[in-house]
Design an enzyme around this catalytic site. Structure first.
Site, short mmCIF file in Angstrom:
data_model
loop_
_atom_site.label_atom_id
_atom_site.label_comp_id
_atom_site.label_asym_id
_atom_site.label_seq_id
_atom_site.Cartn_x
_atom_site.Cartn_y
_atom_site.Cartn_z
N SER A 124 39.43 26.86 32.76
CA SER A 124 37.82 27.04 33.07
C SER A 124 37.21 27.04 31.76
CB SER A 124 38.00 28.49 33.86
OG SER A 124 36.72 28.97 33.76
N TYR A 149 41.22 37.59 34.55
CA TYR A 149 41.27 36.29 35.18
C TYR A 149 41.08 35.20 34.40
CZ TYR A 149 38.91 32.05 36.72
OH TYR A 149 38.69 30.81 36.78
N LYS A 153 43.83 32.19 32.31
CA LYS A 153 43.50 30.95 32.10
C LYS A 153 43.79 30.60 30.58
CE LYS A 153 42.12 29.58 35.98
NZ LYS A 153 43.04 28.77 36.83
C1 UD1 Z 1 32.12 33.21 36.61
C2 UD1 Z 1 33.47 33.56 35.78
C3 UD1 Z 1 33.94 32.03 35.53
C4 UD1 Z 1 34.46 31.61 36.90
C5 UD1 Z 1 33.22 31.31 37.92
C6 UD1 Z 1 33.51 30.76 39.15
C7 UD1 Z 1 33.12 34.72 33.56
C8 UD1 Z 1 32.55 35.10 32.54
N1 UD1 Z 1 32.92 33.85 34.55
O1 UD1 Z 1 31.19 32.24 36.08
O2 UD1 Z 1 35.19 32.37 34.91
O3 UD1 Z 1 35.11 30.41 36.90
O4 UD1 Z 1 32.64 32.55 37.88
O5 UD1 Z 1 32.65 29.82 39.46
O6 UD1 Z 1 34.01 35.50 34.24
N2 UD1 Z 1 23.99 35.28 39.14
C9 UD1 Z 1 22.97 36.16 39.69
N3 UD1 Z 1 23.21 37.04 40.88
C10 UD1 Z 1 24.42 36.80 41.60
C11 UD1 Z 1 25.45 36.09 41.11
C12 UD1 Z 1 25.18 35.35 39.90
O7 UD1 Z 1 22.02 36.14 39.13
O8 UD1 Z 1 24.41 37.34 42.47
C13 UD1 Z 1 23.87 34.68 37.89
C14 UD1 Z 1 24.87 35.08 36.73
O9 UD1 Z 1 24.10 36.10 35.95
C15 UD1 Z 1 24.80 33.79 36.01
C16 UD1 Z 1 24.65 32.61 37.19
O10 UD1 Z 1 23.92 33.25 38.17
O11 UD1 Z 1 23.68 33.53 35.21
C17 UD1 Z 1 26.31 32.25 37.67
O12 UD1 Z 1 27.00 33.24 37.92
P1 UD1 Z 1 28.58 33.08 38.73
O13 UD1 Z 1 28.13 31.93 39.87
O14 UD1 Z 1 28.83 34.29 38.96
O15 UD1 Z 1 29.30 32.19 37.62
P2 UD1 Z 1 29.54 32.58 36.03
O16 UD1 Z 1 29.43 33.88 35.86
O17 UD1 Z 1 29.09 31.42 35.13
#
Ligand code: UD1
Length: 331
Positions: A124, A149, A153
């Site tokens: 990842s 997690y 990795k």
């Molecule tokens: C996270 C994990 C990554 C994992 C991936 C699965 C970390 C640092 N990252 O990535 O290891 O492989 O998920 O796809 O642990 N967001 C919102 N509202 C929400 C959810 C997310 O605004 O309800 C935003 C987050 O702030 C971020 C983006 O959307 O900017 C993507 O978030 P998310 O889908 O959770 O993925 P990552 O955090 O990038």
């Protein structure tokens, strides 16, 4: 060539089984159904018109892995199986370290015993931690991971590097995924997170379908195009094809490839595109930043293009359409 796909009924594993089958590989699946459903097997058979051997075994049981290798002439392993929920890993670190590490070590030990030395690992972009520049290249150092997690990795990557250093006859490929989203265009397979989703795309889907009231956007004061977090979203079918290319084209040795589109998209851009493509409303509100989130990251995918002949083919619109199609087909 016969390939053992661990976690082959899961989100990325199932899409990879489809692409491997299309490329005429023989496939054996092992999955303990912890985070997947057995009916995915029938769906895979429906999509591909082929039958697959499924072992409902847990990789933490080494004797069961041996059974698979005794009964099948395995040539290569693609290893997806593992716990993957970031929040849960913070609450239950021992469960994550124990499951993800023991299963992988068992698998590698059995592979060694049976002289099967071709291994593709589901890693990842989380291993970059908080990268110095938003664009991640494979030669950047692994960073400080922010949850157990992610640490599993990074630890497994290190274990694989040590294994390769001890015996150069292994062929090991570490695939660092950016943000896998979307679903198969048939609407038969896709992502099914348990409970309230943590990740953005599954959450958007629940809001669009009225199952959750509104999306919380975590921060709009990041130094990005519109203040919201920027990520590299990759269609799961493109990602699956990356695994086929890794099996077919990875050179000898230990190789690391980013699998991403190379393009960053903000949360707001994704929400707007989703609304436009699917003609649905996604209610949202801006809330505080989520601890541990970084402002922006995206892949430099040029190594995968150069060495594997792989790049993403699907657009962010395809992602939004296929994800919504799956959500509605699920019924
Ligand atoms: C996270 C994990 C990554 C994992 C991936 C699965 C970390 C640092 N990252 O990535 O290891 O492989 O998920 O796809 O642990 N967001 C919102 N509202 C929400 C959810 C997310 O605004 O309800 C935003 C987050 O702030 C971020 C983006 O959307 O900017 C993507 O978030 P998310 O889908 O959770 O993925 P990552 O955090 O990038």
């Amino acid at each position: 060539m016969k390939i053992l796909v661990t976690g082959g009924l899961g989100f990325i594993g199932s899409h990879t089984v489809v692409e491997l089958a299309k490329a005429n590989f023989e496939i054996v699946i092992v999955d303990n159904l912890y985070n997947s459903k057995e009916d995915v097997l029938e769906k895979l058979e429906k999509i591909t018109g082929k039958k697959f051997k499924l072992y409902k075994y847990d990789l933490c049981n080494k004797e069961k892995i041996e059974e698979i290798f005794k009964e099948n002439q395995i040539d290569a392993v693609i290893h997806f199986a593992g716990y993957k929920a970031v929040g849960e890993s913070v609450r239950e670190p021992l469960m994550y370290y124990s499951n993800n590490l023991i299963s992988t070590l068992n698998l590698l030990e059995v592979m060694k015993k049976y002289n099967v030395k071709k291994f593709v690992f589901s890693s990842s972009a989380t291993v970059y931690g908080e990268p110095k520049t938003p664009k991640c290249t494979e030669n950047m150092n692994r960073g400080e991971t922010t949850n157990p997690y992610g640490t599993t990795k990074a630890m497994i990557e290190k274990i694989l590097e040590d294994l390769y250093a001890s015996d150069n006859s292994w062929n090991i490929t570490l695939l660092r995924y950016f943000n896998p989203v979307g679903a198969h265009e048939s609407g038969l397979i896709g992502e099914e997170p348990n409970g309230i989703p943590n990740n953005l795309m599954p959450y958007i889907m629940k809001v669009a379908s009225g199952k959750l009231e509104k999306l919380n956007i975590f921060g709009n004061d990041y130094p990005t195009i519109d203040g919201t977090g920027v990520r590299d979203y990759i269609h799961v079918v493109d990602l699956a094809k990356g695994h086929v290319k890794a099996i077919q084209n990875a050179p000898d040795g230990l190789n690391i490839y980013n699998l991403g589109s190379g393009k960053g998209i903000s949360v707001l851009e994704l929400v707007t595109t989703f609304e436009k493509v699917n003609n649905v409303k996604v209610n949202y509100q801006i809330v505080d930043r989520r601890p541990g989130d970084i402002a922006e990251n995206y892949a430099d995918p040029s190594e995968a293009l150069k060495e594997l002949g792989w790049k993403t083919e699907k657009s962010i619109e395809d992602i939004c359409r296929d994800a919504w199609n799956y959500e509605n087909a699920e019924g």
